[in-house]
Design a protein around this motif. Sequence first.
Motif, PDB file in Angstrom:
ATOM      1  N   TRP A 128       0.805  -1.215   0.000  1.00 47.30           N
ATOM      2  CA  TRP A 128       0.000   0.000   0.000  1.00 47.30           C
ATOM      3  C   TRP A 128       0.844   1.273   0.000  1.00 47.30           C
ATOM      4  O   TRP A 128       0.660   2.146  -0.843  1.00 47.30           O
ATOM      5  CB  TRP A 128      -0.944   0.013   1.211  1.00 47.30           C
ATOM      6  N   LEU A 129       1.780   1.406   0.943  1.00 48.41           N
ATOM      7  CA  LEU A 129       2.516   2.671   1.079  1.00 48.41           C
ATOM      8  C   LEU A 129       3.412   2.965  -0.131  1.00 48.41           C
ATOM      9  O   LEU A 129       3.315   4.054  -0.716  1.00 48.41           O
ATOM     10  CB  LEU A 129       3.337   2.686   2.365  1.00 48.41           C
ATOM     11  N   PRO A 130       4.280   2.050  -0.554  1.00 49.43           N
ATOM     12  CA  PRO A 130       5.097   2.336  -1.741  1.00 49.43           C
ATOM     13  C   PRO A 130       4.254   2.628  -2.981  1.00 49.43           C
ATOM     14  O   PRO A 130       4.599   3.510  -3.787  1.00 49.43           O
ATOM     15  CB  PRO A 130       5.930   1.061  -1.920  1.00 49.43           C
ATOM     16  N   HIS A 175      11.233  -7.002  -1.609  1.00 55.10           N
ATOM     17  CA  HIS A 175      11.816  -6.012  -2.527  1.00 55.10           C
ATOM     18  C   HIS A 175      11.843  -4.594  -1.946  1.00 55.10           C
ATOM     19  O   HIS A 175      11.478  -3.626  -2.611  1.00 55.10           O
ATOM     20  CB  HIS A 175      11.082  -6.017  -3.876  1.00 55.10           C
ATOM     21  N   GLY A 176      12.299  -4.479  -0.700  1.00 51.38           N
ATOM     22  CA  GLY A 176      12.415  -3.161  -0.085  1.00 51.38           C
ATOM     23  C   GLY A 176      13.373  -2.233  -0.817  1.00 51.38           C
ATOM     24  O   GLY A 176      13.196  -1.011  -0.798  1.00 51.38           O
ATOM     25  N   LEU A 177      14.387  -2.793  -1.462  1.00 52.88           N
ATOM     26  CA  LEU A 177      15.330  -1.964  -2.212  1.00 52.88           C
ATOM     27  C   LEU A 177      14.738  -1.430  -3.511  1.00 52.88           C
ATOM     28  O   LEU A 177      15.283  -0.486  -4.103  1.00 52.88           O
ATOM     29  CB  LEU A 177      16.604  -2.758  -2.531  1.00 52.88           C
ATOM     30  N   ASP A 208      22.787  -6.131  -7.266  1.00 53.44           N
ATOM     31  CA  ASP A 208      22.258  -6.813  -6.084  1.00 53.44           C
ATOM     32  C   ASP A 208      21.646  -8.162  -6.450  1.00 53.44           C
ATOM     33  O   ASP A 208      21.870  -9.171  -5.770  1.00 53.44           O
ATOM     34  CB  ASP A 208      21.211  -5.922  -5.407  1.00 53.44           C
ATOM     35  N   ILE A 209      20.871  -8.201  -7.538  1.00 52.03           N
ATOM     36  CA  ILE A 209      20.230  -9.449  -7.947  1.00 52.03           C
ATOM     37  C   ILE A 209      21.268 -10.489  -8.349  1.00 52.03           C
ATOM     38  O   ILE A 209      21.150 -11.673  -8.011  1.00 52.03           O
ATOM     39  CB  ILE A 209      19.250  -9.184  -9.114  1.00 52.03           C
ATOM     40  N   MET A 210      22.305 -10.067  -9.037  1.00 50.68           N
ATOM     41  CA  MET A 210      23.307 -10.998  -9.535  1.00 50.68           C
ATOM     42  C   MET A 210      24.261 -11.473  -8.438  1.00 50.68           C
ATOM     43  O   MET A 210      24.609 -12.651  -8.372  1.00 50.68           O
ATOM     44  CB  MET A 210      24.108 -10.337 -10.659  1.00 50.68           C
ATOM     45  N   LYS A 211      24.674 -10.573  -7.564  1.00 53.35           N
ATOM     46  CA  LYS A 211      25.711 -10.903  -6.580  1.00 53.35           C
ATOM     47  C   LYS A 211      25.157 -11.240  -5.198  1.00 53.35           C
ATOM     48  O   LYS A 211      25.795 -11.955  -4.432  1.00 53.35           O
ATOM     49  CB  LYS A 211      26.686  -9.721  -6.440  1.00 53.35           C
ATOM     50  N   ARG A 212      24.006 -10.678  -4.855  1.00 54.12           N
ATOM     51  CA  ARG A 212      23.366 -10.888  -3.565  1.00 54.12           C
ATOM     52  C   ARG A 212      24.352 -10.717  -2.391  1.00 54.12           C
ATOM     53  O   ARG A 212      24.538 -11.619  -1.569  1.00 54.12           O
ATOM     54  CB  ARG A 212      22.709 -12.265  -3.500  1.00 54.12           C
ATOM     55  N   PRO A 213      24.985  -9.549  -2.302  1.00 54.73           N
ATOM     56  CA  PRO A 213      25.937  -9.323  -1.207  1.00 54.73           C
ATOM     57  C   PRO A 213      25.233  -9.254   0.146  1.00 54.73           C
ATOM     58  O   PRO A 213      24.051  -8.900   0.232  1.00 54.73           O
ATOM     59  CB  PRO A 213      26.563  -7.975  -1.560  1.00 54.73           C
ATOM     60  N   LEU A 214      25.970  -9.566   1.185  1.00 53.25           N
ATOM     61  CA  LEU A 214      25.393  -9.595   2.527  1.00 53.25           C
ATOM     62  C   LEU A 214      24.839  -8.240   2.929  1.00 53.25           C
ATOM     63  O   LEU A 214      23.785  -8.151   3.563  1.00 53.25           O
ATOM     64  CB  LEU A 214      26.452 -10.051   3.537  1.00 53.25           C
ATOM     65  N   ALA A 215      25.535  -7.162   2.567  1.00 54.97           N
ATOM     66  CA  ALA A 215      25.111  -5.817   2.983  1.00 54.97           C
ATOM     67  C   ALA A 215      23.717  -5.491   2.476  1.00 54.97           C
ATOM     68  O   ALA A 215      22.872  -4.977   3.222  1.00 54.97           O
ATOM     69  CB  ALA A 215      26.123  -4.779   2.480  1.00 54.97           C
ATOM     70  N   THR A 216      23.429  -5.767   1.206  1.00 51.84           N
ATOM     71  CA  THR A 216      22.109  -5.454   0.669  1.00 51.84           C
ATOM     72  C   THR A 216      21.058  -6.437   1.165  1.00 51.84           C
ATOM     73  O   THR A 216      19.891  -6.081   1.304  1.00 51.84           O
ATOM     74  CB  THR A 216      22.128  -5.433  -0.875  1.00 51.84           C
ATOM     75  N   ARG A 217      21.464  -7.688   1.444  1.00 48.84           N
ATOM     76  CA  ARG A 217      20.499  -8.642   2.010  1.00 48.84           C
ATOM     77  C   ARG A 217      20.023  -8.145   3.374  1.00 48.84           C
ATOM     78  O   ARG A 217      18.835  -8.212   3.698  1.00 48.84           O
ATOM     79  CB  ARG A 217      21.133 -10.034   2.179  1.00 48.84           C
ATOM     80  N   LEU A 218      20.975  -7.669   4.179  1.00 48.04           N
ATOM     81  CA  LEU A 218      20.613  -7.158   5.501  1.00 48.04           C
ATOM     82  C   LEU A 218      19.784  -5.887   5.388  1.00 48.04           C
ATOM     83  O   LEU A 218      18.811  -5.700   6.130  1.00 48.04           O
ATOM     84  CB  LEU A 218      21.881  -6.898   6.324  1.00 48.04           C
ATOM     85  N   ALA A 219      20.164  -5.012   4.448  1.00 45.27           N
ATOM     86  CA  ALA A 219      19.412  -3.768   4.261  1.00 45.27           C
ATOM     87  C   ALA A 219      17.977  -4.069   3.841  1.00 45.27           C
ATOM     88  O   ALA A 219      17.029  -3.452   4.343  1.00 45.27           O
ATOM     89  CB  ALA A 219      20.102  -2.901   3.215  1.00 45.27           C
ATOM     90  N   GLU A 220      17.819  -5.025   2.941  1.00 47.49           N
ATOM     91  CA  GLU A 220      16.468  -5.339   2.482  1.00 47.49           C
ATOM     92  C   GLU A 220      15.634  -5.973   3.590  1.00 47.49           C
ATOM     93  O   GLU A 220      14.433  -5.738   3.687  1.00 47.49           O
ATOM     94  CB  GLU A 220      16.518  -6.255   1.259  1.00 47.49           C
ATOM     95  N   PRO A 225       9.713  -4.760   5.805  1.00 52.36           N
ATOM     96  CA  PRO A 225       8.460  -4.537   6.546  1.00 52.36           C
ATOM     97  C   PRO A 225       7.917  -3.116   6.411  1.00 52.36           C
ATOM     98  O   PRO A 225       6.730  -2.886   6.625  1.00 52.36           O
ATOM     99  CB  PRO A 225       8.854  -4.838   7.995  1.00 52.36           C
ATOM    100  N   VAL A 226       8.795  -2.164   6.065  1.00 50.96           N
ATOM    101  CA  VAL A 226       8.392  -0.764   6.022  1.00 50.96           C
ATOM    102  C   VAL A 226       8.039  -0.321   4.603  1.00 50.96           C
ATOM    103  O   VAL A 226       6.967   0.246   4.355  1.00 50.96           O
ATOM    104  CB  VAL A 226       9.507   0.142   6.588  1.00 50.96           C
ATOM    105  N   VAL A 227       8.935  -0.578   3.656  1.00 52.41           N
ATOM    106  CA  VAL A 227       8.734  -0.099   2.287  1.00 52.41           C
ATOM    107  C   VAL A 227       8.913  -1.206   1.260  1.00 52.41           C
ATOM    108  O   VAL A 227       9.257  -0.938   0.100  1.00 52.41           O
ATOM    109  CB  VAL A 227       9.676   1.088   1.954  1.00 52.41           C
ATOM    110  N   GLY A 228       8.701  -2.452   1.656  1.00 47.11           N
ATOM    111  CA  GLY A 228       8.763  -3.542   0.678  1.00 47.11           C
ATOM    112  C   GLY A 228       7.819  -3.252  -0.478  1.00 47.11           C
ATOM    113  O   GLY A 228       6.652  -2.927  -0.270  1.00 47.11           O
ATOM    114  N   LYS A 229       8.311  -3.363  -1.707  1.00 44.06           N
ATOM    115  CA  LYS A 229       7.497  -3.020  -2.882  1.00 44.06           C
ATOM    116  C   LYS A 229       6.289  -3.934  -3.019  1.00 44.06           C
ATOM    117  O   LYS A 229       5.244  -3.528  -3.535  1.00 44.06           O
ATOM    118  CB  LYS A 229       8.357  -3.104  -4.150  1.00 44.06           C
TER     119      LYS A 229
END
Length: 253
Positions: A128-130, A175-177, A208-220, A225-229
Amino acid sequence: MTLLTVDFNRFRVSPGEHVLDMGCGAGRHAFELYRRGAHVVAFDRDERELAEVATMFAAMDLEGEAPEGASARTVTGDALRLPFPDDTFDKIVAAEVLEHIPDDMAAMAELLRVLKPGGELAVTVPSWLPERICWALSEDYHTAPGGHVRIYTRAELEAKLKSTGFEVGDHHHAHGLHAPYWWIKCAVGVNNDGHPLAKAYHQVLVWDIMKRPLATRLAERVLNPVVGKSVVVYFTKPTASVTEEQEQTHAAA
């Protein structure tokens, strides 16, 4: 690497199950279902996209990407009149499709009809929000032909499918990112893929989709819960009640 919205750790698909991807689009979930050994039907009204999906199915078969015994085919049609008998499928995926259908409850009734009793349904729609922010930033985003005709709250989505006859299960966001990317697109022009900011963010998403680094996994994980697409909700078609079974047995006698 494919961007999947349905969580297949929650929505488990076993080899040999009959699974419908209703409104499959470019086929991302259908391909994953095929890899998991299901008998897949990729269903959509867009014949051109389905032709590309069929080509990909054939390529996957040649490359041995699907287990022996799995099958995959495409079917063109209308979500309000699914061309399948009652109780056909063990599982159904309806990803990012109900928000496009004016008579969404008629489509939900069709999903219930073709799903076997005890079968599972995974539904994803824009959160809803995004989505509300996208609509506020750009009229073109939601008025283009074939675009989104409504914004669901999770409560509304669950209530509609429950009233159709489904049992409501687990839910999560995904898909918060990606939400900020669409806000950028709406702000600079939804068709302006060459805008430097949109282009740069898109490159980050591809990385991000190709490499799936830990940093973006944690960020997502924090952002979802807040801005997941997308919001994803899982449903089950109830099995016949004991009373109904008794009535059927009595009628047969």
